[in-house]
Design a protein around this motif. Structure first.
Motif, short mmCIF file in Angstrom:
data_model
loop_
_atom_site.label_atom_id
_atom_site.label_comp_id
_atom_site.label_asym_id
_atom_site.label_seq_id
_atom_site.Cartn_x
_atom_site.Cartn_y
_atom_site.Cartn_z
N LYS A 1 48.47 39.65 36.48
CA LYS A 1 46.91 39.24 36.33
C LYS A 1 47.46 37.46 37.28
O LYS A 1 46.37 36.66 38.00
CB LYS A 1 47.01 38.18 35.14
CG LYS A 1 46.31 37.58 34.56
CD LYS A 1 46.15 36.78 33.09
CE LYS A 1 44.45 36.09 33.02
NZ LYS A 1 44.76 35.44 31.81
N LYS A 2 48.64 37.44 37.58
CA LYS A 2 49.01 36.43 38.45
C LYS A 2 49.67 36.23 39.44
O LYS A 2 51.41 36.68 38.25
CB LYS A 2 48.70 34.67 37.61
CG LYS A 2 48.60 33.44 38.37
CD LYS A 2 48.48 32.11 37.34
CE LYS A 2 48.40 30.89 38.01
NZ LYS A 2 48.21 29.58 36.56
N LEU B 1 32.28 45.27 37.48
CA LEU B 1 33.80 44.10 36.86
C LEU B 1 34.41 45.34 35.77
O LEU B 1 33.94 46.02 35.28
CB LEU B 1 33.37 43.45 35.59
CG LEU B 1 32.20 42.10 36.95
CD1 LEU B 1 31.51 40.97 35.22
CD2 LEU B 1 33.18 41.45 37.85
N LYS C 1 42.15 32.09 42.68
CA LYS C 1 41.34 33.09 41.62
C LYS C 1 40.66 33.62 42.78
O LYS C 1 40.03 33.48 43.55
CB LYS C 1 39.95 31.93 40.68
CG LYS C 1 40.94 31.25 40.04
CD LYS C 1 39.88 30.27 39.43
CE LYS C 1 40.59 29.92 37.46
NZ LYS C 1 39.27 28.31 37.24
N ASN D 1 39.96 43.41 36.09
CA ASN D 1 40.47 42.41 34.75
C ASN D 1 39.28 41.67 34.94
O ASN D 1 38.89 40.04 33.99
CB ASN D 1 41.41 41.42 35.16
CG ASN D 1 42.08 40.91 33.47
OD1 ASN D 1 42.09 41.66 32.98
ND2 ASN D 1 42.67 39.89 33.65
N HIS D 2 37.94 41.58 35.43
CA HIS D 2 36.47 41.58 35.71
C HIS D 2 36.59 39.41 35.75
O HIS D 2 35.81 38.90 34.90
CB HIS D 2 35.96 41.12 34.13
CG HIS D 2 36.32 42.83 32.75
ND1 HIS D 2 35.04 43.29 32.81
CD2 HIS D 2 37.07 42.59 32.05
CE1 HIS D 2 35.46 44.56 32.18
NE2 HIS D 2 36.30 44.31 31.77
N GLY D 3 37.60 39.91 36.96
CA GLY D 3 37.99 38.87 38.08
C GLY D 3 38.71 37.71 37.56
O GLY D 3 38.80 37.05 38.50
N ASP D 4 38.85 37.95 36.04
CA ASP D 4 40.33 36.84 36.06
C ASP D 4 41.41 38.01 36.52
O ASP D 4 42.62 37.94 35.60
CB ASP D 4 39.85 36.97 34.27
CG ASP D 4 40.93 36.11 33.68
OD1 ASP D 4 41.47 34.55 34.89
OD2 ASP D 4 41.25 35.83 32.77
N LEU D 5 41.93 37.03 37.59
CA LEU D 5 43.08 37.67 38.29
C LEU D 5 43.28 35.93 39.61
O LEU D 5 41.85 36.31 40.01
CB LEU D 5 43.07 38.39 39.50
CG LEU D 5 42.27 39.80 38.34
CD1 LEU D 5 42.48 41.54 39.09
CD2 LEU D 5 43.55 40.19 37.57
N GLU D 6 44.47 35.81 39.54
CA GLU D 6 45.09 34.73 40.87
C GLU D 6 45.99 35.84 41.59
O GLU D 6 46.37 35.92 40.95
CB GLU D 6 45.17 33.56 39.72
CG GLU D 6 44.66 33.57 39.25
CD GLU D 6 44.56 31.90 38.75
OE1 GLU D 6 44.97 30.71 39.19
OE2 GLU D 6 44.65 31.59 37.19
N ILE E 1 38.16 35.48 42.24
CA ILE E 1 36.61 35.21 42.08
C ILE E 1 36.01 34.60 43.77
O ILE E 1 34.95 34.41 44.27
CB ILE E 1 35.76 34.54 40.80
CG1 ILE E 1 35.90 35.85 40.10
CG2 ILE E 1 34.90 34.43 41.20
CD1 ILE E 1 34.87 37.39 40.24
#
Length: 344
Positions: free
Chosen positions: A304-305, A295, A275, A227-232, A277
């Motif tokens: 995602k989270k 990515l 996050k 997810n191009h780093g957009d994960l938590e 990242i």
């Protein structure tokens, strides 16, 4: 107490066995030692518990005593075995069963669904039947944060609706909760399900993100960042998880009479979100190396989270997650370098 820990050669099962032994309990560890990942890591964990590899590697129904822990024994057995498992329960008369044996991994379940049904459904049913037939006082078992699926309600709470899983792994874990509720209702068995949130730490599984990232960065190989780093994630250090499980196993259940008391579900996590990242950056800092990042789009079955509300566990068991990401990652990497003799 006499406690059965299934999945004792696994990541969490190993740590829980260690903790219960240190608390003075008599533990029998059970594991089938399958080849989902390197079995040498599983044997190494057992060796830490005093079970030598040459002994643990032979299939038999005899319980093997630890060489240096007189309160731990091990048996190599699959929880799917309908003949041998009741024999073990009848002989040992466990006070508590801590069922951590399961086929793990969200992504692996997409290509290998039968394995999850065999271990997580059939195996869990056998555990429930044995608890019913041999008067186990308390069943503690592993569920997963994956049951929350694509829920966008943050943080996740145990009374949230969880009837839309997005992986078979998640579906099997939700099934475990439903099966446990049935047995609590029909047979008055106290059951406690724990929804784990992204557990990490020493002796972890090689398919876990921290393991994959550390190995790749150490070897100067790129890492896949989904997810191009957009994960938590609610990353939770193993010692905090282990302490929570131990407290639950130790608590008496005689006063649990109604179905709401007999059947319990808890989130067990760090009560925070980090996050991805930032998690990677902390690994880079400890390795003193920068990662080459591929990515990638979101993987099937991922969310995602995640973020656990653990208020119930704090209230009922004084659960106190206290390990920061900085300390947890540092301890993991120190273990990794020592265990694999990496020169970084």
């Amino acid at each position: 107490m006499k406690i059965l820990v299934t999945g004792a050669a696994g990541f969490i099962g190993f740590h829980v066995s260690q903790s219960l032994i240190q608390k003075g309990h008599y533990v029998i560890g059970l594991d089938n030692i399958n080849d989902y990942y390197d079995i040498n890591l599983k044997f190494a964990r057992l060796n830490e518990l005093g079970i030598p590899k040459d002994t643990a590697s032979s299939f038999n129904k005899l319980v093997i005593s630890s060489k240096h822990r007189n309160s731990f024994k091990f048996i190599r057995l699959d929880i799917q075995n309908r003949e041998a498992l009741p024999v073990l329960f009848k002989k040992e008369k466990f006070d508590v069963v801590c069922n951590l044996a399961a086929q793990a991994g969200v992504r692996y379940s997409i290509e290998n669904p039968e394995t999850y049904v065999d271990s997580n459904i059939v195996g869990f049913l056998n555990i429930l039947q044995c608890c019913r037939n041999f008067n186990t006082k308390h069943l503690v078992y592993a569920s997963s944060s994956s049951v929350y699926g694509l829920s966008d309600k943050i943080p996740f709470e145990t009374d949230d609706t969880v009837d839309k899983p997005i992986s078979l792994y998640a579906a099997t874990k939700k099934s475990n909760e439903l099966m446990a509720h049935t047995y609590s209702h029909l047979f008055n068995i106290p059951t406690t399900g724990l929804r784990f949130f992204t557990v990490y730490g020493p002796w972890g599984r090689p398919d876990m993100a921290i393991f994959l990232f550390t190995k790749a960065i150490s070897e100067n190989k790129p890492i896949n960042v989904f997810n191009h780093g957009d994960l938590e994630r609610d990353f939770t250090y193993i010692d905090d998880i282990t302490e929570g499980i131990t407290r639950i196993c130790e608590k008496k259940t005689e006063d649990r009479k109604t179905i709401n008391e007999l059947y319990k579900i808890y989130n067990i996590g760090n009560n925070n979100t980090v996050k991805l990242i930032d998690f990677i950056t902390e690994i880079e800092t400890n390795l003193n190396k920068k990662a080459t990042k591929n990515l990638m789009p979101m993987q099937k079955g991922d969310v995602k989270k995640t973020w656990a509300n653990v208020d119930d566990l704090i209230r009922d068991y004084n659960y106190q997650p206290k390990t920061s990401i900085q300390n947890g990652i540092k301890i993991f990497i120190n273990w990794y370098q020592e265990f694999y003799n990496d020169i970084i």
